[in-house]
Design an enzyme around this catalytic site. Sequence first.
Site, PDB file in Angstrom:
ATOM      1  N   SER A 261      54.349  14.983  -4.564  1.00 16.86           N
ATOM      2  CA  SER A 261      53.544  13.329  -4.706  1.00 16.86           C
ATOM      3  C   SER A 261      52.680  12.853  -5.499  1.00 16.86           C
ATOM      4  O   SER A 261      53.528  13.353  -6.925  1.00 16.86           O
ATOM      5  CB  SER A 261      53.676  12.720  -3.534  1.00 16.86           C
ATOM      6  OG  SER A 261      54.434  11.432  -2.981  1.00 16.86           O
ATOM      7  N   HIS A 403      60.153  13.059   2.871  1.00 11.86           N
ATOM      8  CA  HIS A 403      58.502  13.154   1.751  1.00 11.86           C
ATOM      9  C   HIS A 403      57.877  14.159   2.144  1.00 11.86           C
ATOM     10  O   HIS A 403      56.882  14.393   3.226  1.00 11.86           O
ATOM     11  CB  HIS A 403      58.544  12.044   2.184  1.00 11.86           C
ATOM     12  CG  HIS A 403      57.054  12.022   0.569  1.00 11.86           C
ATOM     13  ND1 HIS A 403      57.886  12.024  -0.529  1.00 11.86           N
ATOM     14  CD2 HIS A 403      55.672  11.994   0.744  1.00 11.86           C
ATOM     15  CE1 HIS A 403      56.481  11.692  -1.086  1.00 11.86           C
ATOM     16  NE2 HIS A 403      55.610  12.118  -0.432  1.00 11.86           N
TER      17      HIS A 403
HETATM   18  C1  GTR Z   1      52.454   7.366  -1.287  1.00 13.51           C
HETATM   19  C2  GTR Z   1      52.628   6.860  -2.933  1.00 13.51           C
HETATM   20  C3  GTR Z   1      53.282   7.336  -3.827  1.00 13.51           C
HETATM   21  C4  GTR Z   1      53.408   9.230  -2.987  1.00 13.51           C
HETATM   22  C5  GTR Z   1      53.134   9.011  -1.873  1.00 13.51           C
HETATM   23  C6  GTR Z   1      52.003  10.733  -1.410  1.00 13.51           C
HETATM   24  O1  GTR Z   1      52.335   6.172  -0.416  1.00 13.51           O
HETATM   25  O2  GTR Z   1      53.196   5.020  -2.439  1.00 13.51           O
HETATM   26  O3  GTR Z   1      53.716   7.237  -5.055  1.00 13.51           O
HETATM   27  O4  GTR Z   1      52.287   9.167  -4.039  1.00 13.51           O
HETATM   28  O5  GTR Z   1      51.968   8.336  -1.577  1.00 13.51           O
HETATM   29  O6  GTR Z   1      51.439  10.978  -2.365  1.00 13.51           O
HETATM   30  O7  GTR Z   1      52.213  11.518  -0.736  1.00 13.51           O
END
Ligand code: GTR
Length: 422
Positions: A261, A403
């Site tokens: 991420s 995610h």
């Molecule tokens: C989210 C963000 C993403 C990603 C994510 C993370 O909130 O919008 O771009 O980076 O966090 O790092 O888990």
Amino acid sequence: MIKGFLIACFSLTILLPVKGQELNYDESKIPPYTLPELLVSEDGEKITTEAQWIEKRRPEILSLFETQVYGKSPEHPKGLHFEVLSEDRYTIGNMATRKEIAVYFTEDEKHFMTILMYIPNKRNGSVPLFFGLNFKGNHTVNEDANITESITRMKPRKDGDGEVRPHMFKRGEAASRWPVEMLIANGYGLATVYRGDIDPDYDDGFQNGVHPLFYKEGQAKPESDEWGTLAAWAWGMSCAMDYFETDEDIDATKVAVVGHSRHGKTALWAGAIDQRFAMAISNDSGCGGAALFRRRIGETVNKINSLFPHWFCENFKQYNNKEDELPVDQHQLIALMAPRPVYIASAVEDLWAGPKGEFLSGLYASPVYQLFGLTGMTVDEMPEVDDPVTNGYIGYHVRTGNHDIKLYDWQQFVKFADRHFK
Ligand code: GTR
């Protein structure tokens, strides 16, 4: 149950539209777009050779990313030095040696980051290394009771009452994201740093973290083309590389930067600014990482700049809702890795990051690998879920689920690294 509910709420907050903006998750509604040229230089010259890429086009693209997206980072500080704080041969069932190393950014040792490192005990000479930042403190990556707790600041509490600090997170809390045992068994070392040691992840006008160490007389924040937080993290990783080069247990020609991420965005940028990194791996890195900005699906430039105003340089805010005006797009970021191998991982339910856009940037970066006589991506179409493409110099998979970074992802990274490092 409660945990599940909290996760659901958290995901919802992420997915809710930022005021006044429309979110698109529909592939058929992606606006038409033209990507900036990869192999034509600013003066119109066609780039057809390795030498032209290295001497002319790569520096142009790197400089655009530096001044318009992530921000320029300073040289490594003169006072940079290291100290091995602890070493223990009998960890991970006696299979690994744990070391902790302070990387001091200043002569007076007031500012430093701590590298936590595991090296397989069964080794002939030095080992290849995976190196990534962690979200919640070094002690969260494994249950090993002797890991020193990270102590640097994290962020202010939402209720205004004090601060969240890494010690509030349990030992081993993030262990599912860091399969130390599997990596050790496969002959790899693992190193990690708590990113807050470099710069805490919140918008404080760049007063804490490493930025102020470099302010000129009278300067109170970075200039418009100077480093944001992602660039500071990547710079910290590059400083860690200076240490790896001094450690005989590590093969410094085989260090892969890896990240999930926001740390996936960082890993790609670290690989771009420091070519000593032999491989970059981005997991679910999305907007500002592997995903093409111009597709405007899931997270967009405007959204990321409103949610995280400190991540990129100030100049990047000019492109809020104006993706077509960006002088670069992320296939060019992937191309900055060439001819070094790069791996892009997506998760099929991670629509915020945009799996297809993550795949396409790898695909569109491939022509640069051809200049080196190498194949970047070996397929033209996005592969099926859980069907990794690992035989070229640009690896890719889209995993079942959402995610996160899971054992499955790491297993593919190891297979890919085996191909290139062994
Ligand atoms: C989210 C963000 C993403 C990603 C994510 C993370 O909130 O919008 O771009 O980076 O966090 O790092 O888990």
